[in-house]
Write an enzyme that holds these catalytic residues in place. Structure first.
Site, PDB file in Angstrom:
ATOM      1  N   CYS A 166     -11.220   7.835  -2.770  1.00  0.00           N
ATOM      2  CA  CYS A 166     -11.346   7.246  -3.923  1.00  0.00           C
ATOM      3  C   CYS A 166     -12.149   6.025  -3.876  1.00  0.00           C
ATOM      4  CB  CYS A 166      -9.906   6.940  -4.544  1.00  0.00           C
ATOM      5  SG  CYS A 166      -9.133   5.423  -3.642  1.00  0.00           S
TER       6      CYS A 166
ATOM      7  N   HIS B 253      -4.509   3.379   4.594  1.00  0.00           N
ATOM      8  CA  HIS B 253      -3.768   4.142   5.584  1.00  0.00           C
ATOM      9  C   HIS B 253      -4.735   5.270   6.328  1.00  0.00           C
ATOM     10  CE1 HIS B 253       0.410   2.399   4.123  1.00  0.00           C
ATOM     11  NE2 HIS B 253      -0.270   1.775   5.092  1.00  0.00           N
TER      12      HIS B 253
ATOM     13  N   CYS C  63      -7.273  -3.237  -4.209  1.00  0.00           N
ATOM     14  CA  CYS C  63      -7.897  -2.425  -5.367  1.00  0.00           C
ATOM     15  C   CYS C  63      -7.542  -2.778  -6.604  1.00  0.00           C
ATOM     16  CB  CYS C  63      -7.281  -0.880  -4.888  1.00  0.00           C
ATOM     17  SG  CYS C  63      -7.488   0.371  -6.129  1.00  0.00           S
TER      18      CYS C  63
ATOM     19  N   HIS D 214       6.804  -0.254   1.262  1.00  0.00           N
ATOM     20  CA  HIS D 214       5.336   0.011   1.593  1.00  0.00           C
ATOM     21  C   HIS D 214       4.628  -1.447   1.220  1.00  0.00           C
ATOM     22  CE1 HIS D 214       1.484   1.447   0.138  1.00  0.00           C
ATOM     23  NE2 HIS D 214       1.628   2.700   0.935  1.00  0.00           N
TER      24      HIS D 214
ATOM     25  N   GLU E  25       1.990  -2.150  -0.413  1.00  0.00           N
ATOM     26  CA  GLU E  25       1.711  -2.307  -1.874  1.00  0.00           C
ATOM     27  C   GLU E  25       2.945  -2.789  -2.541  1.00  0.00           C
ATOM     28  OE1 GLU E  25       0.374   0.223  -5.719  1.00  0.00           O
ATOM     29  OE2 GLU E  25      -0.367   1.000  -4.014  1.00  0.00           O
TER      30      GLU E  25
ATOM     31  N   THR F 131       0.906   2.681  -7.075  1.00  0.00           N
ATOM     32  CA  THR F 131      -0.092   3.344  -7.680  1.00  0.00           C
ATOM     33  C   THR F 131      -0.123   4.817  -6.701  1.00  0.00           C
ATOM     34  OG1 THR F 131      -1.659   2.331  -6.011  1.00  0.00           O
ATOM     35  CG2 THR F 131      -1.605   1.460  -8.204  1.00  0.00           C
TER      36      THR F 131
ATOM     37  N   SER G 235       0.955   7.116   1.742  1.00  0.00           N
ATOM     38  CA  SER G 235       2.027   7.459   0.822  1.00  0.00           C
ATOM     39  C   SER G 235       1.394   8.538  -0.225  1.00  0.00           C
ATOM     40  CB  SER G 235       2.425   6.301  -0.148  1.00  0.00           C
ATOM     41  OG  SER G 235       3.289   6.778  -1.215  1.00  0.00           O
ATOM     42  N   ASN G 236       0.036   8.467  -0.612  1.00  0.00           N
ATOM     43  CA  ASN G 236      -0.609   9.307  -1.452  1.00  0.00           C
ATOM     44  C   ASN G 236      -0.818  10.770  -0.914  1.00  0.00           C
ATOM     45  OD1 ASN G 236      -3.967   9.960  -1.091  1.00  0.00           O
ATOM     46  ND2 ASN G 236      -3.324   7.734  -0.387  1.00  0.00           N
TER      47      ASN G 236
ATOM     48  N   SER H 211      -7.352   7.985   1.006  1.00  0.00           N
ATOM     49  CA  SER H 211      -8.013   6.996   2.061  1.00  0.00           C
ATOM     50  C   SER H 211      -8.430   7.789   3.308  1.00  0.00           C
ATOM     51  CB  SER H 211      -6.918   6.157   2.838  1.00  0.00           C
ATOM     52  OG  SER H 211      -5.848   7.089   2.913  1.00  0.00           O
TER      53      SER H 211
END
Length: 469
Positions: A122, A152, A214, A242, A244, A307, A379-380, A444
């Site tokens: 992204c 990550h 970000c 996490h 974030e 996020t 995580s994403n 990522s």
């Protein structure tokens, strides 16, 4: 690697969003919370009647830090051309480019690949890498530290280590060893952001700070600041451990983290019905602010999220909180007890939508499995795996091409987080059979990692089919 027009538009949208947030219910005026601040004035007014100075919020302190001339957020233009060339060499993929220009489908060496239409880096990740690389080049001869993994992804973090970037040592229990950071050093803050306490520490040291956070993460911080100002407890849809979420909760006063809808149901039930306070606090002991009292701190709540979480689940949690407040306070007064902002990252949602499309068309495309490429601690990426898994489609989350063995095994991360090795492609020895697969990658994950993984599968099919002959 230049930022795309879409990236620039996205950045502008985030800046504008600070003034126009999406609210489920608009709350009435709330008094500010009274809590101890590290920056509370200790001076006594010389007037006969003492006056109370307004305490700066954590957001206000962060904005002060950012005004320091040693705090850098815009990169370093003089080294940018070299960095763009480096990133293109390290991350660009001719194979992925070919997929994108071939309607996201190619067939090679007995393998047909269907690529999700949104995948990979992204703009926030791309920006973070560029800023970190520029920092290393801009400060030659200086010791450069980073407070956590930049993103990550193993390849990116390995590249930083090869550039002699020093990763701050983790001591456990959320603590880190900053003792090696000395005057004149450079400290990079990762894409996930850094905690308020870490930013305060860096502000006190004589160091150059390069902030690669970000902007979508910063948007969440602005949201929890609004919660604080309006006297709300922040309910954060995220994993409390996490990086974030750790950063986000550090900007909160009162908060509780819920990792999924099931935990949100526990909170909603307590809001409506109360319950065993001791058992509730025991369950959430690592996911709440110090001194959290569910009997008083769940009357007025605001929702925010990590996020990278699953967007549909965040929205379902929002609806759950709304219904809980309506049950407890009635439909008229509920608006005074719940506030919701849209803090879901567009890039995360786009990648989830794209794999949903693959899943919905899996039968028509005859997909045997879907490969998800990305860091195991991403995580994403983990949430991308959940989508085909819930649909009953065979799927694998790998972090690099080395996970695919020449003996037709695959080492992958399961939904539960276990790393297992098992047989990979069924009937791969059949030379007349085409392997049909889907592939996507986390936000990522560089395109090069996808190319390397697909190349391993092409070679595996070629070798295994050759054995039959």
């Amino acid at each position: 690697m230049k930022f795309s027009t879409n990236s620039i538009v996205a950045i502008a949208a985030i800046v504008a969003s600070g003034a126009a947030t999406t609210q489920a219910f608009t709350p009435s005026h709330y008094p500010h919370r009274t809590s101890v601040s590290l920056y509370q004035s200790t001076e006594v007014s010389q007037e006969s009647t003492p006056t109370t100075e307004k305490k700066p919020t954590k957001k206000e302190k962060r904005l002060q830090y950012m005004k320091d001339p040693n705090f850098h957020r815009k990169g370093f233009k003089e080294v940018r051309p070299n960095v763009e060339k480096t990133m293109e060499t390290q991350f660009k993929s001719p194979l992925v480019d070919e997929l994108k220009t071939s309607n996201y489908v190619i067939e090679r060496d007995g393998v047909r690949v269907h690529l999700a239409k949104d995948f990979g880096f992204c703009w926030g990740v791309e920006r973070s890498i560029a800023l970190a690389y520029e920092a290393v080049e801009h400060f030659p001869g200086r010791t450069v530290h980073i407070t956590n993994e930049l993103i990550h992804n193993p390849e990116v973090n390995d590249n930083l280590q090869k550039m002699n970037v020093q990763f701050i040592e983790k001591l456990g229990e959320g603590k880190k060893d900053f003792s090696k950071v000395e005057d004149g050093d450079v400290v990079i803050l990762p894409a996930f952001g850094a905690s308020f306490e870490e930013m305060s520490l860096m502000n006190e040291k004589n160091v150059e700070v390069v902030d690669t956070t970000c902007p979508w993460v910063s948007k969440v911080w602005n949201t929890v600041d609004q919660h604080q100002r309006k006297g709300l407890t922040s309910v954060i849809h995220g994993k409390y451990g996490h990086e974030e979420t750790i950063a986000t909760t550090s900007f909160c006063e009162d908060y509780i983290c819920v990792k999924d809808y099931e935990e949100a149901e526990m909170v909603a039930d307590y809001i409506v019905n109360g319950g065993d306070k001791e058992a509730f606090l025991k369950y959430f002991e690592k996911a709440v602010s110090k001194g959290f009292d569910p009997d008083t701190m769940l009357d007025k709540v605001g929702l925010a999220n990590q996020t990278t979480m699953y967007k549909k689940e965040t929205r379902a949690i929002g609806q759950l909180m709304q219904k809980a407040m309506m049950k407890k306070f009635g439909p008229v007064d509920a608006k005074d007890h719940y506030l919701e902002f849209d803090t879901i990252c567009d890039a995360t949602q786009e990648r989830q939508d794209a794999i949903h499309e693959l899943v919905e068309n899996a039968s028509e495309l005859n997909l045997e499995f879907i490969l998800v490429v990305g860091g195991w601690d991403s995580s994403n990426t983990a949430h991308l795996l959940e989508i085909p898994h819930k649909a009953g489609i065979r799927s694998f989350h790998i972090n690099k091409a080395d996970c695919i063995g020449a003996d037709n095994t695959i080492t992958h991360r399961t939904i539960s987080g276990d790393i297992v090795t098992e047989k990979f492609i069924e009937d791969i020895e059949n030379a007349s059979k085409t392997v049909v697969m889907g592939v996507t990658s986390g936000a990522s994950t560089p395109d090069k990692a996808v190319q390397d993984s697909l190349s391993s599968i092409f070679m595996l099919k070629k070798l295994q089919s050759g054995k039959e002959e």
